[in-house]
Design a protein around this motif. Sequence first.
Motif, PDB file in Angstrom:
ATOM      1  N   THR A  43       0.817  -1.216   0.000  1.00 53.40           N
ATOM      2  CA  THR A  43       0.000   0.000   0.000  1.00 53.40           C
ATOM      3  C   THR A  43       0.848   1.261   0.000  1.00 53.40           C
ATOM      4  O   THR A  43       2.024   1.240   0.376  1.00 53.40           O
ATOM      5  N   ASN A  44       0.228   2.329  -0.455  1.00 56.53           N
ATOM      6  CA  ASN A  44       0.802   3.670  -0.373  1.00 56.53           C
ATOM      7  C   ASN A  44      -0.199   4.562   0.348  1.00 56.53           C
ATOM      8  O   ASN A  44      -1.395   4.534   0.030  1.00 56.53           O
ATOM      9  N   ILE A  45       0.271   5.337   1.304  1.00 59.97           N
ATOM     10  CA  ILE A  45      -0.577   6.272   2.043  1.00 59.97           C
ATOM     11  C   ILE A  45       0.005   7.663   1.864  1.00 59.97           C
ATOM     12  O   ILE A  45       1.202   7.882   2.068  1.00 59.97           O
ATOM     13  N   VAL A  46      -0.848   8.611   1.471  1.00 63.06           N
ATOM     14  CA  VAL A  46      -0.384   9.949   1.124  1.00 63.06           C
ATOM     15  C   VAL A  46      -1.243  11.010   1.806  1.00 63.06           C
ATOM     16  O   VAL A  46      -2.475  10.921   1.771  1.00 63.06           O
ATOM     17  N   VAL A  47      -0.592  11.985   2.418  1.00 61.48           N
ATOM     18  CA  VAL A  47      -1.252  13.205   2.869  1.00 61.48           C
ATOM     19  C   VAL A  47      -0.451  14.376   2.319  1.00 61.48           C
ATOM     20  O   VAL A  47       0.754  14.474   2.536  1.00 61.48           O
ATOM     21  N   LEU A  48      -1.130  15.239   1.586  1.00 61.10           N
ATOM     22  CA  LEU A  48      -0.482  16.407   0.989  1.00 61.10           C
ATOM     23  C   LEU A  48      -1.422  17.594   1.172  1.00 61.10           C
ATOM     24  O   LEU A  48      -2.580  17.542   0.772  1.00 61.10           O
ATOM     25  N   ASP A  49      -0.914  18.660   1.798  1.00 64.45           N
ATOM     26  CA  ASP A  49      -1.830  19.747   2.131  1.00 64.45           C
ATOM     27  C   ASP A  49      -1.067  21.017   2.466  1.00 64.45           C
ATOM     28  O   ASP A  49       0.131  20.999   2.761  1.00 64.45           O
ATOM     29  N   LEU A  50      -1.795  22.121   2.420  1.00 68.23           N
ATOM     30  CA  LEU A  50      -1.370  23.367   3.034  1.00 68.23           C
ATOM     31  C   LEU A  50      -2.197  23.477   4.310  1.00 68.23           C
ATOM     32  O   LEU A  50      -3.311  24.003   4.310  1.00 68.23           O
ATOM     33  N   ASN A  51      -1.696  22.889   5.393  1.00 68.92           N
ATOM     34  CA  ASN A  51      -2.445  22.827   6.650  1.00 68.92           C
ATOM     35  C   ASN A  51      -2.764  24.230   7.155  1.00 68.92           C
ATOM     36  O   ASN A  51      -1.850  25.049   7.316  1.00 68.92           O
ATOM     37  N   PRO A  52      -4.029  24.523   7.435  1.00 75.80           N
ATOM     38  CA  PRO A  52      -4.388  25.872   7.882  1.00 75.80           C
ATOM     39  C   PRO A  52      -3.840  26.187   9.263  1.00 75.80           C
ATOM     40  O   PRO A  52      -3.867  25.343  10.161  1.00 75.80           O
ATOM     41  N   LEU A  53      -3.336  27.399   9.426  1.00 72.80           N
ATOM     42  CA  LEU A  53      -2.872  27.840  10.734  1.00 72.80           C
ATOM     43  C   LEU A  53      -4.059  28.151  11.638  1.00 72.80           C
ATOM     44  O   LEU A  53      -3.974  28.012  12.859  1.00 72.80           O
ATOM     45  N   LEU A 110      -7.034  23.801  -8.112  1.00 71.11           N
ATOM     46  CA  LEU A 110      -5.913  22.867  -7.957  1.00 71.11           C
ATOM     47  C   LEU A 110      -6.346  21.669  -7.110  1.00 71.11           C
ATOM     48  O   LEU A 110      -6.061  20.507  -7.465  1.00 71.11           O
ATOM     49  N   GLY A 111      -7.051  21.931  -6.022  1.00 71.71           N
ATOM     50  CA  GLY A 111      -7.516  20.844  -5.170  1.00 71.71           C
ATOM     51  C   GLY A 111      -8.495  19.932  -5.877  1.00 71.71           C
ATOM     52  O   GLY A 111      -8.429  18.707  -5.731  1.00 71.71           O
ATOM     53  N   PRO A 129      -9.449  22.628   2.825  1.00 72.14           N
ATOM     54  CA  PRO A 129     -10.379  22.116   1.808  1.00 72.14           C
ATOM     55  C   PRO A 129      -9.691  21.505   0.588  1.00 72.14           C
ATOM     56  O   PRO A 129     -10.357  20.834  -0.210  1.00 72.14           O
ATOM     57  N   ILE A 130      -8.385  21.722   0.424  1.00 71.62           N
ATOM     58  CA  ILE A 130      -7.698  21.162  -0.744  1.00 71.62           C
ATOM     59  C   ILE A 130      -6.825  19.963  -0.380  1.00 71.62           C
ATOM     60  O   ILE A 130      -5.999  19.523  -1.183  1.00 71.62           O
ATOM     61  N   VAL A 131      -6.985  19.415   0.815  1.00 76.11           N
ATOM     62  CA  VAL A 131      -6.130  18.320   1.245  1.00 76.11           C
ATOM     63  C   VAL A 131      -6.235  17.121   0.307  1.00 76.11           C
ATOM     64  O   VAL A 131      -7.311  16.787  -0.194  1.00 76.11           O
ATOM     65  N   ILE A 132      -5.103  16.495   0.050  1.00 74.70           N
ATOM     66  CA  ILE A 132      -5.061  15.201  -0.622  1.00 74.70           C
ATOM     67  C   ILE A 132      -4.803  14.150   0.453  1.00 74.70           C
ATOM     68  O   ILE A 132      -3.768  14.153   1.114  1.00 74.70           O
ATOM     69  N   TRP A 133      -5.769  13.283   0.656  1.00 72.94           N
ATOM     70  CA  TRP A 133      -5.633  12.142   1.565  1.00 72.94           C
ATOM     71  C   TRP A 133      -6.050  10.929   0.767  1.00 72.94           C
ATOM     72  O   TRP A 133      -7.193  10.774   0.372  1.00 72.94           O
ATOM     73  N   THR A 134      -5.075  10.080   0.423  1.00 75.11           N
ATOM     74  CA  THR A 134      -5.370   8.974  -0.477  1.00 75.11           C
ATOM     75  C   THR A 134      -4.532   7.761  -0.116  1.00 75.11           C
ATOM     76  O   THR A 134      -3.494   7.877   0.559  1.00 75.11           O
ATOM     77  N   ARG A 135      -5.000   6.616  -0.534  1.00 73.94           N
ATOM     78  CA  ARG A 135      -4.231   5.375  -0.391  1.00 73.94           C
ATOM     79  C   ARG A 135      -4.498   4.498  -1.604  1.00 73.94           C
ATOM     80  O   ARG A 135      -5.578   4.528  -2.187  1.00 73.94           O
ATOM     81  N   PHE A 136      -3.500   3.712  -1.992  1.00 72.58           N
ATOM     82  CA  PHE A 136      -3.622   2.912  -3.201  1.00 72.58           C
ATOM     83  C   PHE A 136      -2.560   1.824  -3.170  1.00 72.58           C
ATOM     84  O   PHE A 136      -1.571   1.914  -2.424  1.00 72.58           O
ATOM     85  N   ASN A 183       0.013   5.600 -11.083  1.00 68.91           N
ATOM     86  CA  ASN A 183       1.037   6.290 -11.848  1.00 68.91           C
ATOM     87  C   ASN A 183       1.716   7.304 -10.920  1.00 68.91           C
ATOM     88  O   ASN A 183       1.110   8.304 -10.545  1.00 68.91           O
ATOM     89  N   TYR A 184       2.947   7.047 -10.561  1.00 68.40           N
ATOM     90  CA  TYR A 184       3.608   7.889  -9.575  1.00 68.40           C
ATOM     91  C   TYR A 184       3.911   9.287 -10.103  1.00 68.40           C
ATOM     92  O   TYR A 184       4.178  10.203  -9.330  1.00 68.40           O
ATOM     93  N   GLU A 185       3.858   9.468 -11.416  1.00 77.34           N
ATOM     94  CA  GLU A 185       4.060  10.808 -11.973  1.00 77.34           C
ATOM     95  C   GLU A 185       2.957  11.759 -11.526  1.00 77.34           C
ATOM     96  O   GLU A 185       3.196  12.959 -11.361  1.00 77.34           O
ATOM     97  N   VAL A 186       1.739  11.242 -11.308  1.00 76.42           N
ATOM     98  CA  VAL A 186       0.634  12.073 -10.821  1.00 76.42           C
ATOM     99  C   VAL A 186       0.953  12.585  -9.427  1.00 76.42           C
ATOM    100  O   VAL A 186       0.757  13.769  -9.111  1.00 76.42           O
ATOM    101  N   LEU A 187       1.460  11.713  -8.570  1.00 72.88           N
ATOM    102  CA  LEU A 187       1.791  12.109  -7.206  1.00 72.88           C
ATOM    103  C   LEU A 187       2.917  13.131  -7.185  1.00 72.88           C
ATOM    104  O   LEU A 187       2.862  14.117  -6.442  1.00 72.88           O
ATOM    105  N   TYR A 188       3.926  12.907  -7.991  1.00 72.05           N
ATOM    106  CA  TYR A 188       5.038  13.858  -8.040  1.00 72.05           C
ATOM    107  C   TYR A 188       4.574  15.212  -8.574  1.00 72.05           C
ATOM    108  O   TYR A 188       4.987  16.269  -8.080  1.00 72.05           O
ATOM    109  N   SER A 189       3.686  15.196  -9.561  1.00 72.79           N
ATOM    110  CA  SER A 189       3.130  16.434 -10.094  1.00 72.79           C
ATOM    111  C   SER A 189       2.341  17.184  -9.024  1.00 72.79           C
ATOM    112  O   SER A 189       2.448  18.407  -8.893  1.00 72.79           O
ATOM    113  N   ALA A 190       1.562  16.434  -8.234  1.00 66.98           N
ATOM    114  CA  ALA A 190       0.792  17.054  -7.155  1.00 66.98           C
ATOM    115  C   ALA A 190       1.719  17.687  -6.127  1.00 66.98           C
ATOM    116  O   ALA A 190       1.481  18.810  -5.664  1.00 66.98           O
TER     117      ALA A 190
END
Length: 252
Positions: free
Chosen positions: A59-69, A89-90, A113-120, A126-133
Amino acid sequence: MDGKTQLQILSFEAPKIRLLRSLCVEGNETMKVLDFAAFPKPEFDLPIFCANFFTTASTNIVVLDLNPLHDVISRRDYKEKYYKSLLPLGLKYAELLPWGGKITSESLRFFSPIVIWTRFSPSEFNYEVLYSAFKDYFKAWLDLMDLAGEEASDDQILHNCEAQHRYLAWRAEKDPGHRVLKKLIGEANAKDLVKNFLFNGIDELGSKTFLDYFPEYQCEDGTVNEKRSIIGKSFDHRPWDAAGEFVGNNFR
């Protein structure tokens, strides 16, 4: 401790950045990790850039975000200032990187509201999508940083300081990566790495404890409840609509 796994850590600072740091875990046959974050100086109310990638053979687990202050539900001005322009963008990456399933209400309050939280699974992605994100989100954060003006109000700076300290207190206590570090380098070294590197600033930015911010986690004997969720509610689907509005009836 296994003689194979290597931890690589880097940290930097800049005129508007209190700490930009990365932790890479490599060499382990069953796991790879990247924990990358950028914390603004309290003189700027910028979000916190956060990228967490955890990979195993299954599995791959991903969290990518601009966490709000600050709270993006009660502070609409803050949401409008930093996230309104980033909603396209989100939405783009929400389609390419679907919501990863249940996430606790407690964790969600630190996401935008634009957080990426995904697993696969590794075979279906396609890891190019993740790198692009990653590149697009980090560029968006850098653009916000370039435009950010320094706060003139001492009260607002203190408010920013406490908001970041609260975030650090939560992450240092409840981040799920602690268990992985404990297995790799032992409990004492893991605690030191978490407090003094990954979430550096706990001693400098404030004096409140985790239980001062989150008293609901206090056990009868005064210790911290180790559960990740006290509220017991979780979100199966993305709890923001296309306009970035929080949809509260998505939780259970």
